[in-house]
Design an enzyme around this catalytic site. Structure first.
Site: not given
Length: 671
Positions: A27, A589
């Site tokens: 969902c 990152h």
């Protein structure tokens, strides 16, 4: 392997492997698994993954809450499964119902929400006189928003066919037949001539054809697609020749479409009408009581993931009556949790946690309450209760004024425009505005003054026996003079905010506090330093992956910030993880969405297990080329296992330049 594939592989291991999965759907924020053997679930191992917010069991499903990137993770999981998961029956009527509803409706959530927002904006603009309904601009935008709902049976035919293991495009064809212009036109003529004439005009092999306008309907196409899937399975058993794939769809359409208009459609339409009539009738008996109960309990249903059972009723009401009374009753529950989170935001002193609370509050007002609930209000208990009480008060007021919503969408700020009737703003609109304001202000005020002591350490948590989900609750802060460091108990949930408060920085100067670990992290590259909450990536800015900072690089080389071992790498070389001898895990990152480059303009990844020395080059990248392609090169430096320490101190002020090799962070554990 990119970030989502790596996380999906860890999730697959954590739920016991592909052979242990009966079915999986998603969902807005969570993956929903039905498993063969629930004892194989490694809940605590799953929670070691920083992207996973919570793991819980509800109504025979395991829910893994991963936030707004759920679609990407789900897609990566499907690639790993390779379509080899053989779905087995879900036991229990309620479990089966929830499983069917979530499987059919969740793929359409984004589309329905977007169309609903556009519809609400058009209603607001026309009411305020900013846009006339006879203008070409309004006409085209109205087509863009309303077509989703008019042709909803086509979309549901596709998702329902996939759920029932039928041919998806045959399901779409059945839905398209139900909203064919000829059918809609003929149904309109019959309605204009009365009931009797529309029962006797046409027949199919002697059987009467009932022409009904199925636009925006839900139940008829789902039942028709279910029947067609059974028909396909029957034909598949007996037709093994080469051109069966051509013949079976023809036979199914020849049978399923007439059956839909002769039997399934009329019966299911009658059932849908009776369901909506029952809901509206019960609501009219005690609208205030209905609002009080639904507004107060809605977020409890969301926590257990069983709120989906109400969605078909909402859509059914809109199809039958052109309005729905349930959505306005539930809106205050959303605003209550948003207000509670906002109250915590206003009382919070730590800048890092304040940023996380602010982000979660905004997200909740836009209709997604999971970050606020799982990250802040539910772990602290009282704010969640205050949010529910605020929802109950607001729901009571909405029920008393019988506010309605006239289009489908996510319950959010945008819904306030969808409750405006055709004749313009009236008392029902003002009541809804007041109700949602009351819910947010009450929950915010109570959370600000009476929330109790906030979670100070990630280790100071305990399991809650209150709900099946085993959601972590806040506990009293442990004594700073404890003889040994407390360890988190095994649990199936955790707060999003794991960064220790900056107020603890003064503890190091206290004579009663002993520092048992101190690790210095040096800057891996040169550039300007920004706080983590300034990151353009919500996963980083909300602190889900841990505490840290952002560096806007001015060069293309990343150097090792510590002596350590490479514990994680990525084939596309845009990120790397190191672990020091003292156990501090540093994650670097490079850029936003640079995984899409698939390694272009990056040097080759270093192998796992390789030992590196501080100052050693780790990654080289073409700064100019990547920037020229439109990518944001902001680089985050995180302490992934922040929860294991008491302090993460940044030695650089916001906006200050830094050179690689300069002191950046200090990580400490204190007793």
């Amino acid at each position: 392997m990119n970030h989502y594939q790596e996380l999906a592989s860890q999730i697959l291991i954590g739920v016991g492997g592909a052979n242990n999965i009966k079915s999986v759907v998603h969902c807005t924020t969570r993956l929903r698994f039905v498993l063969k053997n629930e004892e194989k679930v490694a809940g605590e191992k799953l929670l070691e993954q920083p992207d996973i917010v919570a793991v819980m069991k509800s109504l025979g499903q395991y829910h893994i809450v991963v936030g707004g990137h759920v679609a990407q993770i789900y897609n990566a999981l499907q690639v790993l499964l390779g379509g080899d998961v053989e779905e087995q029956p879900v036991h229990g009527l309620m479990n089966q119902f929830i499983d069917i509803i979530t499987s059919i409706f969740t793929p359409l959530l984004g589309l329905l929400a977007g169309a609903g927002i556009l519809t609400s904006m058009l209603a607001l603009f026309s009411t305020m006189g900013w846009l006339t309904t006879d203008s070409g601009t309004y006409r085209l935008l109205n087509l863009a928003s309303s077509s989703t709902f008019i042709f909803l049976p086509v979309f549901l035919g596709y998702t329902a066919a996939k759920k029932f293991k039928g041919r998806p495009f045959v399901g779409m064809a059945i839905g398209a037949a139900m909203v064919h212009p000829d059918i809609i036109h003929t149904a309109g003529l019959f309605f204009s001539h009365g009931v009797e004439s529309r029962q006797t005009l046409d027949t199919f092999l002697g059987l009467p054809i009932y022409y009904i306008d199925y636009s925006s309907s839900v139940l008829p196409v789902i039942l028709a697609t279910w029947m067609n899937a059974k028909l396909e399975h029957f034909f598949d058993k007996f037709m093994k020749f080469s051109f069966s794939d051509l013949l079976i769809p023809a036979l199914c359409l020849a049978v399923a479409v007439p059956m839909t208009f002769i039997v399934i459609g009329p019966i299911s339409s009658w059932i849908a009408f009776k369901i909506s009539w029952l809901i509206i009738s019960l609501y009219q008996v005690g609208p205030g009581i209905a609002g009080l109960l639904m507004g107060g309990l809605w977020q409890v249903l969301v926590v257990f993931g069983i709120h989906w059972g109400v969605v078909p009723a909402m859509m059914n009401n809109l199809s039958v009556y052109g309005y729905d009374v349930l959505v306005p009753l539930l809106m205050p529950a959303v605003f209550g949790q948003a207000g509670a989170c906002l109250g915590l935001f206003l009382r919070e002193k730590d800048r890092k946690r304040k940023g996380l609370l602010g982000s979660a509050s905004v997200t909740a007002f836009l209709g997604i309450t999971e970050p606020a609930v799982y990250g802040f209000t539910l772990p602290n208990k009282r704010p969640f209760l205050f949010g529910c009480l605020g929802g109950a008060l607001g729901g009571l007021l909405v029920g008393l004024y019988q506010t309605k919503v006239y289009s489908m969408g996510v319950m959010s700020l945008f819904t306030l425009a969808q409750i405006i009737p055709e004749h313009g703003i009236d008392a029902t609109v003002y009541a809804a505005l007041a109700a949602n304001l009351i819910a947010a202000l009450f929950a915010g005020y109570m959370s600000y003054y009476f929330a109790g002591q906030w979670v100070q350490k990630a280790s100071d948590v305990r399991q809650s026996p209150d709900i099946e989900a085993d959601v972590i609750q806040a506990d009293e802060v442990a004594s700073d003079h404890a003889p040994e460091r407390a360890r988190p108990p095994v649990s199936f949930s955790k707060p999003i905010a794991m960064t220790p408060p900056m107020q603890q920085q003064q503890m190091a100067t206290d004579a009663s506090v002993q520092c048992v670990l101190s690790e210095t992290i040096f800057s891996p590259l040169s550039g300007a330093v920004l706080p983590l909450e300034a990151s353009a990536d919500s996963i980083f800015s909300m602190g889900i992956l841990g505490a840290g900072i952002v560096i806007i690089p001015d060069s293309g080389t990343v150097y090792a910030p510590v002596d350590g071992e490479v514990v994680s790498n990525f084939n596309h070389s845009h990120a790397i993880g190191l672990k020091t001898q003292q156990g501090v895990e540093v994650f670097i990152h490079i850029g936003i969405d640079t995984v899409k480059l698939e390694g272009m303009h990056f040097s080759a990844a270093l192998p796992k297990g390789m030992q590196v020395k501080r100052g050693q080059p780790l990654i080289s990248f073409d700064h100019a080329a990547i920037s020229g392609m439109g990518y944001d090169l902001e680089t985050v430096v995180l302490i992934k296992n922040t929860a294991e320490f008491d302090e993460v101190i940044c030695h650089v002020q916001r906006g200050e330049p830094i050179e690689h090799g300069a002191t950046l962070l200090t990580v400490r554990a204190l007793v």
